[in-house]
Write a protein that holds these residues in place. Structure first.
Motif, PDB file in Angstrom:
ATOM      1  N   GLU A   1      -3.253  -0.653 -20.523  1.00  0.00           N
ATOM      2  CA  GLU A   1      -2.828   0.737 -20.323  1.00  0.00           C
ATOM      3  C   GLU A   1      -2.886   1.029 -18.829  1.00  0.00           C
ATOM      4  O   GLU A   1      -3.945   0.963 -18.218  1.00  0.00           O
ATOM      5  N   THR A   2      -1.746   1.326 -18.222  1.00  0.00           N
ATOM      6  CA  THR A   2      -1.749   1.521 -16.776  1.00  0.00           C
ATOM      7  C   THR A   2      -2.014   2.978 -16.406  1.00  0.00           C
ATOM      8  O   THR A   2      -1.710   3.891 -17.156  1.00  0.00           O
ATOM      9  N   THR A   3      -2.593   3.140 -15.245  1.00  0.00           N
ATOM     10  CA  THR A   3      -2.839   4.468 -14.703  1.00  0.00           C
ATOM     11  C   THR A   3      -1.542   4.953 -14.078  1.00  0.00           C
ATOM     12  O   THR A   3      -0.999   4.283 -13.210  1.00  0.00           O
ATOM     13  N   ASN A   4      -1.013   6.093 -14.519  1.00  0.00           N
ATOM     14  CA  ASN A   4       0.219   6.569 -13.884  1.00  0.00           C
ATOM     15  C   ASN A   4       0.029   7.878 -13.152  1.00  0.00           C
ATOM     16  O   ASN A   4       0.968   8.459 -12.662  1.00  0.00           O
TER      17      ASN A   4
ATOM     18  N   ASP B   1       5.231   2.296 -10.762  1.00  0.00           N
ATOM     19  CA  ASP B   1       5.283   0.871 -10.413  1.00  0.00           C
ATOM     20  C   ASP B   1       3.936   0.215 -10.142  1.00  0.00           C
ATOM     21  O   ASP B   1       3.871  -0.742  -9.383  1.00  0.00           O
ATOM     22  N   LEU B   2       2.852   0.710 -10.724  1.00  0.00           N
ATOM     23  CA  LEU B   2       1.598  -0.029 -10.600  1.00  0.00           C
ATOM     24  C   LEU B   2       1.645  -1.161 -11.613  1.00  0.00           C
ATOM     25  O   LEU B   2       1.992  -0.952 -12.767  1.00  0.00           O
ATOM     26  N   LYS B   3       1.314  -2.359 -11.156  1.00  0.00           N
ATOM     27  CA  LYS B   3       1.402  -3.517 -12.045  1.00  0.00           C
ATOM     28  C   LYS B   3       0.242  -3.534 -13.050  1.00  0.00           C
ATOM     29  O   LYS B   3      -0.903  -3.310 -12.669  1.00  0.00           O
ATOM     30  N   PRO B   4       0.552  -3.817 -14.333  1.00  0.00           N
ATOM     31  CA  PRO B   4      -0.527  -3.960 -15.318  1.00  0.00           C
ATOM     32  C   PRO B   4      -1.422  -5.148 -14.945  1.00  0.00           C
ATOM     33  O   PRO B   4      -0.973  -6.071 -14.268  1.00  0.00           O
ATOM     34  N   LYS B   5      -2.647  -5.102 -15.416  1.00  0.00           N
ATOM     35  CA  LYS B   5      -3.626  -6.171 -15.192  1.00  0.00           C
ATOM     36  C   LYS B   5      -3.812  -6.495 -13.709  1.00  0.00           C
ATOM     37  O   LYS B   5      -3.866  -7.654 -13.312  1.00  0.00           O
ATOM     38  N   SER B   6      -3.869  -5.466 -12.902  1.00  0.00           N
ATOM     39  CA  SER B   6      -4.158  -5.670 -11.487  1.00  0.00           C
ATOM     40  C   SER B   6      -5.102  -4.563 -11.039  1.00  0.00           C
ATOM     41  O   SER B   6      -5.352  -3.618 -11.775  1.00  0.00           O
ATOM     42  N   SER B   7      -5.641  -4.694  -9.831  1.00  0.00           N
ATOM     43  CA  SER B   7      -6.588  -3.680  -9.370  1.00  0.00           C
ATOM     44  C   SER B   7      -6.116  -3.069  -8.052  1.00  0.00           C
ATOM     45  O   SER B   7      -5.410  -3.704  -7.276  1.00  0.00           O
ATOM     46  N   TYR B   8      -6.508  -1.821  -7.854  1.00  0.00           N
ATOM     47  CA  TYR B   8      -6.129  -1.067  -6.667  1.00  0.00           C
ATOM     48  C   TYR B   8      -7.339  -0.319  -6.142  1.00  0.00           C
ATOM     49  O   TYR B   8      -8.300  -0.075  -6.870  1.00  0.00           O
ATOM     50  N   CYS B   9      -7.252   0.076  -4.896  1.00  0.00           N
ATOM     51  CA  CYS B   9      -8.290   0.902  -4.293  1.00  0.00           C
ATOM     52  C   CYS B   9      -7.647   2.202  -3.833  1.00  0.00           C
ATOM     53  O   CYS B   9      -6.670   2.189  -3.083  1.00  0.00           O
TER      54      CYS B   9
ATOM     55  N   SER C   1       0.843  -1.193   0.000  1.00  0.00           N
ATOM     56  CA  SER C   1       0.000   0.000   0.000  1.00  0.00           C
ATOM     57  C   SER C   1       0.885   1.252   0.000  1.00  0.00           C
ATOM     58  O   SER C   1       2.008   1.229   0.475  1.00  0.00           O
ATOM     59  N   VAL C   2       0.360   2.309  -0.550  1.00  0.00           N
ATOM     60  CA  VAL C   2       1.095   3.570  -0.645  1.00  0.00           C
ATOM     61  C   VAL C   2       0.329   4.619   0.154  1.00  0.00           C
ATOM     62  O   VAL C   2      -0.848   4.843  -0.099  1.00  0.00           O
ATOM     63  N   ASP C   3       0.981   5.254   1.113  1.00  0.00           N
ATOM     64  CA  ASP C   3       0.334   6.283   1.919  1.00  0.00           C
ATOM     65  C   ASP C   3       0.809   7.642   1.436  1.00  0.00           C
ATOM     66  O   ASP C   3       1.974   7.972   1.563  1.00  0.00           O
ATOM     67  N   CYS C   4      -0.108   8.418   0.867  1.00  0.00           N
ATOM     68  CA  CYS C   4       0.258   9.714   0.289  1.00  0.00           C
ATOM     69  C   CYS C   4      -0.356  10.872   1.049  1.00  0.00           C
ATOM     70  O   CYS C   4      -0.900  11.788   0.465  1.00  0.00           O
ATOM     71  N   SER C   5      -0.306  10.799   2.387  1.00  0.00           N
ATOM     72  CA  SER C   5      -0.782  11.962   3.125  1.00  0.00           C
ATOM     73  C   SER C   5       0.246  13.068   2.910  1.00  0.00           C
ATOM     74  O   SER C   5       1.383  12.801   2.567  1.00  0.00           O
ATOM     75  N   PHE C   6      -0.148  14.286   3.079  1.00  0.00           N
ATOM     76  CA  PHE C   6       0.703  15.406   2.695  1.00  0.00           C
ATOM     77  C   PHE C   6       1.773  15.729   3.724  1.00  0.00           C
ATOM     78  O   PHE C   6       2.730  16.406   3.428  1.00  0.00           O
ATOM     79  N   SER C   7       1.619  15.232   4.943  1.00  0.00           N
ATOM     80  CA  SER C   7       2.582  15.552   5.988  1.00  0.00           C
ATOM     81  C   SER C   7       3.885  14.777   5.841  1.00  0.00           C
ATOM     82  O   SER C   7       4.914  15.204   6.304  1.00  0.00           O
ATOM     83  N   ARG C   8       3.824  13.618   5.196  1.00  0.00           N
ATOM     84  CA  ARG C   8       5.022  12.778   5.101  1.00  0.00           C
ATOM     85  C   ARG C   8       5.862  13.075   3.872  1.00  0.00           C
ATOM     86  O   ARG C   8       7.054  12.905   3.893  1.00  0.00           O
ATOM     87  N   GLY C   9       5.229  13.437   2.796  1.00  0.00           N
ATOM     88  CA  GLY C   9       5.985  13.806   1.609  1.00  0.00           C
ATOM     89  C   GLY C   9       6.669  12.666   0.881  1.00  0.00           C
ATOM     90  O   GLY C   9       7.643  12.875   0.193  1.00  0.00           O
ATOM     91  N   VAL C  10       6.158  11.432   0.999  1.00  0.00           N
ATOM     92  CA  VAL C  10       6.785  10.323   0.285  1.00  0.00           C
ATOM     93  C   VAL C  10       6.273  10.220  -1.150  1.00  0.00           C
ATOM     94  O   VAL C  10       6.872   9.557  -1.976  1.00  0.00           O
ATOM     95  N   CYS C  11       5.158  10.847  -1.424  1.00  0.00           N
ATOM     96  CA  CYS C  11       4.555  10.709  -2.747  1.00  0.00           C
ATOM     97  C   CYS C  11       4.897  11.892  -3.639  1.00  0.00           C
ATOM     98  O   CYS C  11       5.257  12.957  -3.168  1.00  0.00           O
ATOM     99  N   ASP C  12       4.753  11.655  -4.914  1.00  0.00           N
ATOM    100  CA  ASP C  12       5.123  12.660  -5.895  1.00  0.00           C
ATOM    101  C   ASP C  12       3.895  13.475  -6.307  1.00  0.00           C
ATOM    102  O   ASP C  12       3.169  13.100  -7.221  1.00  0.00           O
ATOM    103  N   TRP C  13       3.644  14.572  -5.598  1.00  0.00           N
ATOM    104  CA  TRP C  13       2.517  15.447  -5.891  1.00  0.00           C
ATOM    105  C   TRP C  13       2.990  16.598  -6.770  1.00  0.00           C
ATOM    106  O   TRP C  13       4.029  17.184  -6.520  1.00  0.00           O
ATOM    107  N   LYS C  14       2.205  16.940  -7.792  1.00  0.00           N
ATOM    108  CA  LYS C  14       2.560  18.048  -8.683  1.00  0.00           C
ATOM    109  C   LYS C  14       1.372  18.981  -8.863  1.00  0.00           C
ATOM    110  O   LYS C  14       0.247  18.523  -9.063  1.00  0.00           O
TER     111      LYS C  14
END
Length: 149
Positions: free
Chosen positions: A115-118, A57-65, A1-14
């Motif tokens: 086609e993956t969601t990036n 790095d989202l895998k093709p042919k898989s599902s996420y929430c 799982s990927v946690d993209c809360s804004f306080s940690r800054g681990v995710c790539d927000w633009k």
């Protein structure tokens, strides 16, 4: 799982450079970190502000929430929409008013085909209101489809 809360800054927000205004950090009521918000008085009616989360790095042919907290506070504050890269023109989720000032939970299933969601884009559209804000926080991506709680 990927946690993209804004306080940690681990995710790539633009911030989108082609929109009308930026989302800005706002302090949480409890004082523990912050969330991203657009105050109701920013810009003109129908102006848009887009905040994009780049996903790698989202895998093709898989599902996420995708799970996130959101708030639409204030009279006629506007709309909050979520777009996925491969469905640029149609939002996969949209909300245009809050029943109250409370935070709510949004959930979106993301199916990876060939086609993956990036990226996931949170778009705020300015309404007629002069008070309140649109806020987003605690964006989390987990493997598998969303469960109904």
């Amino acid at each position: 799982s990927v946690d993209c809360s804004f306080s940690r800054g681990v995710c790539d927000w633009k911030q989108d450079a082609d929109d009308d205004f930026d989302w800005n950090p706002a302090d949480r009521d409890r004082g523990d970190g912050y969330y991203m918000a657009v105050p109701a008085f920013v810009g003109h009616k129908k102006d848009m502000g887009r905040l994009k989360l780049l996903l790698t790095d989202l895998k093709p042919k898989s599902s996420y929430c995708l799970i996130f907290n959101y708030r639409l506070a204030g009279e006629r504050v506007g709309k909050l929409r979520v777009f996925l890269t491969n469905k640029k023109t149609t939002p996969v989720w949209e909300q245009n008013k809050g029943k109250d000032e409370r935070w709510r939970i949004g959930k979106i299933d993301i199916f990876q085909g060939a086609e993956t969601t990036n990226s996931v884009t949170f778009e705020s559209e300015r309404g007629k209101g002069k008070t309140g804000e649109i806020g987003v926080d605690n964006v989390i991506l987990i493997s598998g489809l969303c469960r109904e709680d």
